[in-house]
Design a protein around this motif. Structure first.
Motif, PDB file in Angstrom:
ATOM      1  N   TRP A  14       0.823  -1.208   0.000  1.00 38.62           N
ATOM      2  CA  TRP A  14       0.000   0.000   0.000  1.00 38.62           C
ATOM      3  C   TRP A  14       0.847   1.244   0.000  1.00 38.62           C
ATOM      4  O   TRP A  14       2.071   1.184   0.123  1.00 38.62           O
ATOM      5  CB  TRP A  14      -0.897   0.028   1.218  1.00 38.62           C
ATOM      6  CG  TRP A  14      -0.157  -0.056   2.532  1.00 38.62           C
ATOM      7  CD1 TRP A  14       0.926   0.683   2.939  1.00 38.62           C
ATOM      8  CD2 TRP A  14      -0.439  -0.930   3.603  1.00 38.62           C
ATOM      9  NE1 TRP A  14       1.323   0.312   4.187  1.00 38.62           N
ATOM     10  CE2 TRP A  14       0.487  -0.669   4.632  1.00 38.62           C
ATOM     11  CE3 TRP A  14      -1.401  -1.896   3.823  1.00 38.62           C
ATOM     12  CZ2 TRP A  14       0.489  -1.342   5.843  1.00 38.62           C
ATOM     13  CZ3 TRP A  14      -1.397  -2.566   5.032  1.00 38.62           C
ATOM     14  CH2 TRP A  14      -0.459  -2.287   6.015  1.00 38.62           C
ATOM     15  N   SER A  15       0.176   2.361  -0.136  1.00 41.18           N
ATOM     16  CA  SER A  15       0.802   3.661   0.104  1.00 41.18           C
ATOM     17  C   SER A  15      -0.230   4.507   0.855  1.00 41.18           C
ATOM     18  O   SER A  15      -1.439   4.341   0.680  1.00 41.18           O
ATOM     19  CB  SER A  15       1.241   4.333  -1.196  1.00 41.18           C
ATOM     20  OG  SER A  15       0.248   4.273  -2.171  1.00 41.18           O
ATOM     21  N   VAL A  16       0.248   5.372   1.725  1.00 39.49           N
ATOM     22  CA  VAL A  16      -0.630   6.239   2.505  1.00 39.49           C
ATOM     23  C   VAL A  16      -0.940   7.476   1.664  1.00 39.49           C
ATOM     24  O   VAL A  16      -0.035   8.166   1.206  1.00 39.49           O
ATOM     25  CB  VAL A  16       0.019   6.634   3.852  1.00 39.49           C
ATOM     26  CG1 VAL A  16      -0.888   7.578   4.631  1.00 39.49           C
ATOM     27  CG2 VAL A  16       0.326   5.388   4.675  1.00 39.49           C
ATOM     28  N   ARG A 126      -3.933   3.287   0.093  1.00 37.11           N
ATOM     29  CA  ARG A 126      -4.285   2.943  -1.292  1.00 37.11           C
ATOM     30  C   ARG A 126      -3.644   1.588  -1.505  1.00 37.11           C
ATOM     31  O   ARG A 126      -2.419   1.460  -1.540  1.00 37.11           O
ATOM     32  CB  ARG A 126      -3.745   3.992  -2.264  1.00 37.11           C
ATOM     33  CG  ARG A 126      -3.654   3.566  -3.720  1.00 37.11           C
ATOM     34  CD  ARG A 126      -5.023   3.407  -4.367  1.00 37.11           C
ATOM     35  NE  ARG A 126      -4.938   3.442  -5.816  1.00 37.11           N
ATOM     36  CZ  ARG A 126      -4.778   2.363  -6.579  1.00 37.11           C
ATOM     37  NH1 ARG A 126      -4.646   1.180  -6.034  1.00 37.11           N
ATOM     38  NH2 ARG A 126      -4.744   2.486  -7.879  1.00 37.11           N
ATOM     39  N   LEU A 127      -4.461   0.526  -1.557  1.00 36.26           N
ATOM     40  CA  LEU A 127      -3.928  -0.835  -1.628  1.00 36.26           C
ATOM     41  C   LEU A 127      -3.397  -1.146  -3.014  1.00 36.26           C
ATOM     42  O   LEU A 127      -4.054  -0.880  -4.017  1.00 36.26           O
ATOM     43  CB  LEU A 127      -5.011  -1.843  -1.242  1.00 36.26           C
ATOM     44  CG  LEU A 127      -5.541  -1.747   0.185  1.00 36.26           C
ATOM     45  CD1 LEU A 127      -6.631  -2.775   0.404  1.00 36.26           C
ATOM     46  CD2 LEU A 127      -4.428  -1.922   1.195  1.00 36.26           C
ATOM     47  N   HIS A 128      -2.190  -1.697  -3.058  1.00 38.85           N
ATOM     48  CA  HIS A 128      -1.586  -2.155  -4.310  1.00 38.85           C
ATOM     49  C   HIS A 128      -1.680  -3.674  -4.421  1.00 38.85           C
ATOM     50  O   HIS A 128      -1.639  -4.232  -5.507  1.00 38.85           O
ATOM     51  CB  HIS A 128      -0.119  -1.738  -4.394  1.00 38.85           C
ATOM     52  CG  HIS A 128       0.087  -0.276  -4.221  1.00 38.85           C
ATOM     53  ND1 HIS A 128      -0.414   0.674  -5.091  1.00 38.85           N
ATOM     54  CD2 HIS A 128       0.720   0.423  -3.247  1.00 38.85           C
ATOM     55  CE1 HIS A 128      -0.084   1.883  -4.674  1.00 38.85           C
ATOM     56  NE2 HIS A 128       0.600   1.758  -3.559  1.00 38.85           N
ATOM     57  N   LYS A 129      -1.789  -4.340  -3.262  1.00 38.45           N
ATOM     58  CA  LYS A 129      -1.903  -5.795  -3.212  1.00 38.45           C
ATOM     59  C   LYS A 129      -3.082  -6.149  -2.329  1.00 38.45           C
ATOM     60  O   LYS A 129      -3.441  -5.410  -1.420  1.00 38.45           O
ATOM     61  CB  LYS A 129      -0.625  -6.422  -2.651  1.00 38.45           C
ATOM     62  CG  LYS A 129       0.567  -6.193  -3.536  1.00 38.45           C
ATOM     63  CD  LYS A 129       1.783  -6.908  -3.041  1.00 38.45           C
ATOM     64  CE  LYS A 129       2.929  -6.624  -4.007  1.00 38.45           C
ATOM     65  NZ  LYS A 129       4.072  -7.432  -3.761  1.00 38.45           N
ATOM     66  N   SER A 130      -3.660  -7.281  -2.610  1.00 42.39           N
ATOM     67  CA  SER A 130      -4.795  -7.736  -1.820  1.00 42.39           C
ATOM     68  C   SER A 130      -4.310  -8.144  -0.435  1.00 42.39           C
ATOM     69  O   SER A 130      -3.200  -8.650  -0.272  1.00 42.39           O
ATOM     70  CB  SER A 130      -5.437  -8.935  -2.514  1.00 42.39           C
ATOM     71  OG  SER A 130      -6.502  -9.418  -1.760  1.00 42.39           O
TER      72      SER A 130
END
Length: 140
Positions: A14-16, A126-130
């Protein structure tokens, strides 16, 4: 909890970011488990961060779901092959397994309780991976 957050950060899960006005964020929660040694003594405490996927709306946040799991018959065949070939079998506990694929959807998740930046309600992942319990559409 610190180890789980650090492992997810290191694996670019993720990223904040600030939550866009037209989006909503799914909740997050901690699930705790105590791991024991064979003699009953406490080995360690585990914390796992999970998405509250039940807050996602079918047709908006995802179109269908799937779960990639091993069937018990497959596991039995593997054990049978190992026994017949006299292979050494060992058990291990994986601290953090990143078996989840990259997300194609734009998914936001609320920062979990105890996160250093959780005091700002506009900051989300902001999720990049499940992650566990997140509903997502399968990749084509």
């Amino acid at each position: 909890m610190h180890d789980e957050l650090q492992a997810l950060d290191q694996n670019n899960a993720w990223s904040v970011v600030r939550l866009p006005k037209d989006k909503h964020a799914v909740g997050s929660r901690w699930v705790y488990k105590t791991k024991f040694n064979s003699d009953g003594s406490i080995e360690r405490y585990k914390a796992r961060l999970m998405a509250q996927g039940y807050t996602q709306t079918f047709g908006i946040d995802y179109k269908e779901t799937f779960a990639l799991v091993a069937k018990m018959n497959t596991f039995r065949v593997l054990l049978s092959v190992a026994v017949n070939n006299r292979w050494l079998m060992c058990q291990m506990d994986v601290k953090n397994a990143f078996l989840h694929g990259n997300l194609e959807e734009e998914v936001y998740m609320k920062l979990p309780p105890g996160h250093p930046q959780s005091s700002d309600p506009n900051l989300v992942y902001r999720l990049h991976k499940s992650i566990y319990r997140l509903k997502q559409s399968p990749r084509a």
